[in-house]
Design a protein around this motif. Structure first.
Motif, short mmCIF file in Angstrom:
data_model
loop_
_atom_site.label_atom_id
_atom_site.label_comp_id
_atom_site.label_asym_id
_atom_site.label_seq_id
_atom_site.Cartn_x
_atom_site.Cartn_y
_atom_site.Cartn_z
N ASN A 57 0.81 -1.21 0.00
CA ASN A 57 0.00 0.00 0.00
C ASN A 57 0.85 1.27 0.00
OD1 ASN A 57 -2.40 -1.48 0.05
ND2 ASN A 57 -2.44 -1.55 2.28
N ASP A 58 2.11 1.13 0.43
CA ASP A 58 3.01 2.29 0.46
C ASP A 58 3.68 2.53 -0.88
OD1 ASP A 58 2.74 2.81 3.32
OD2 ASP A 58 3.85 0.94 3.59
N PHE A 59 3.56 1.60 -1.82
CA PHE A 59 4.24 1.69 -3.10
C PHE A 59 3.43 2.55 -4.07
CE2 PHE A 59 6.96 -2.45 -3.09
CZ PHE A 59 7.25 -2.26 -1.74
N SER A 60 4.13 3.27 -4.93
CA SER A 60 3.46 3.93 -6.04
C SER A 60 3.12 2.87 -7.10
CB SER A 60 4.36 4.99 -6.65
OG SER A 60 5.46 4.39 -7.32
N VAL A 61 2.31 3.26 -8.08
CA VAL A 61 1.95 2.33 -9.15
C VAL A 61 3.20 1.86 -9.87
CG1 VAL A 61 0.72 2.09 -11.33
CG2 VAL A 61 -0.36 3.29 -9.43
N ASP A 62 4.11 2.78 -10.14
CA ASP A 62 5.35 2.41 -10.83
C ASP A 62 6.19 1.47 -9.99
OD1 ASP A 62 7.27 2.83 -13.13
OD2 ASP A 62 8.51 3.51 -11.47
N GLU A 63 6.23 1.69 -8.68
CA GLU A 63 7.04 0.84 -7.80
C GLU A 63 6.44 -0.55 -7.65
OE1 GLU A 63 8.75 4.51 -5.04
OE2 GLU A 63 7.03 3.33 -4.37
N GLU A 64 5.17 -0.71 -7.93
CA GLU A 64 4.52 -2.02 -7.91
C GLU A 64 4.68 -2.76 -9.23
OE1 GLU A 64 0.65 -2.64 -5.63
OE2 GLU A 64 0.55 -0.53 -6.22
N HIS A 141 10.64 5.56 2.30
CA HIS A 141 9.87 6.51 1.52
C HIS A 141 10.74 7.66 1.03
CE1 HIS A 141 6.35 4.40 3.01
NE2 HIS A 141 6.77 4.59 4.25
N ARG A 145 13.43 3.00 -2.52
CA ARG A 145 12.60 2.08 -3.30
C ARG A 145 12.48 2.58 -4.74
NH1 ARG A 145 8.43 1.73 0.02
NH2 ARG A 145 7.25 3.44 -0.89
N ALA A 146 12.36 3.88 -4.93
CA ALA A 146 12.27 4.44 -6.28
C ALA A 146 13.53 4.15 -7.08
CB ALA A 146 12.02 5.94 -6.20
N SER A 150 13.43 1.83 -10.46
CA SER A 150 13.47 2.75 -11.59
C SER A 150 13.66 2.02 -12.92
CB SER A 150 14.59 3.78 -11.41
OG SER A 150 14.73 4.58 -12.57
#
Length: 319
Positions: A57-64, A141, A145-146, A150
């Protein structure tokens, strides 16, 4: 003093994955492997994230979104290990070198080829590569993770010195082809390998002194995932390599020539044979240490942002 001539120049006479003067170490291969495991199957490690205090739930769409596994780059490996050793030996924890050398100046002295800029994560407090990647950086955050997820990066180097770990990422031109197996590493009682291709492997096997066993899918998709094979009886000292073949008819090995050592080996490094010592984490040991610190930074090919623990923000132009 940072050497002016990078050991990565020697890679021109070695095949992909062959250790050059001890770069990368077994621990550094494990660091790249678990980074690639996160990239190819970010949704698969929910228990690891829970241990680090986060969730999908903490991930962005791109990170998922799954990404291809990264290639090992020896110059980035040197830059990363230099920084981990510097922090360990000189008592600092920061992206700039302990003597004040700028982060990107340090990386530039080793690594010259970036089309998309470079990124860096650092951590302290765990000697376990899986825990550091999955429960520390992937639960941050502040850009860690980004960096890992990437799509601009296609290669990395991992630097390990005790419990200090550094990831250096870049998007550069690949100089050693594009093999489907980017990295293989020993971890606990198994050997793991990643896979990135248009199709599932035609064959993917572990060869230990002529004894061959098949890898099975661990996480991700068959054409872009991570595989493992258990080692029931580790020999006293044996050479091993991962051998692969694609549906398109290509074949090869990781490392491309020679192999790595597993078991109780007296030799630290055999340059002629291309062997490096076994090492890395032990999944039976508790990786949690009393002090755990991590820090991420990223700079784009043009103007970008340098973020340190979510507190300091600077702008630098990539030279």
């Amino acid at each position: 003093m940072i050497p002016l001539q990078s050991l990565a120049l020697l890679a021109t006479v070695a095949g992909y994955g062959d250790p050059v003067d001890g770069f990368p170490s077994a621990e550094e291969r494990a660091l790249v492997f678990w980074t690639n495991a996160a990239r190819v199957a970010p949704e698969a490690f929910t228990n690891d994230y829970r241990a680090g205090g986060c969730s999908l739930n903490d991930f962005s769409v791109d990170e998922e979104t799954a990404k291809p596994p990264l290639y090992i780059d020896l110059a980035l490996t040197e830059a990363a290990r230099f920084h981990s050793e510097d922090m360990r030996d000189n008592g600092c924890f920061q992206h700039d070198s302990c003597d004040g050398t700028d982060t990107w100046e340090r990386v530039d002295r080793f690594y010259k080829d970036s089309n998309t800029g470079v990124g860096e994560n650092i951590a302290y407090g765990s000697a376990d590569a899986r825990y550091t990647v999955m429960s520390m950086w992937m639960c941050s955050h502040s850009g860690h993770r980004a960096n890992i997820m990437s799509g601009d990066f296609n290669e990395m180097g991992g630097g390990v010195a005790g419990t200090f770990m550094t990831q250096d990422f870049a998007g550069g031109e690949l100089s050693e082809g594009a093999p489907p197996v980017r990295v293989a590493a020993e971890y606990g009682d198994a050997v793991y390998a990643d896979w990135g291709d248009n199709d599932a492997p035609a064959s993917l096997t572990l060869n230990v002194e002529g004894e061959v066993s098949d890898f099975v899918l661990y996480e991700g998709e068959a054409e872009q995932g991570v595989y493992y094979t258990a080692i029931d009886d580790i020999p006293e000292c044996a050479a091993w390599r991962v051998e692969w073949a694609t549906e398109a008819g290509a074949s090869g090995a990781f490392p491309a020539t020679g192999g790595f050592r597993m078991g109780d080996c007296e030799e630290d490094y055999d340059a002629d044979g291309g062997f490096s010592p076994i090492g890395g984490g032990d999944s039976d040991n508790d990786p949690l240490r009393a002090t755990q610190l991590l820090c991420g930074t990223n700079v784009s090919a043009g103007w970008g942002a340098l973020v340190v623990a979510g507190v300091l923000s600077l702008r630098r132009r990539r030279r």
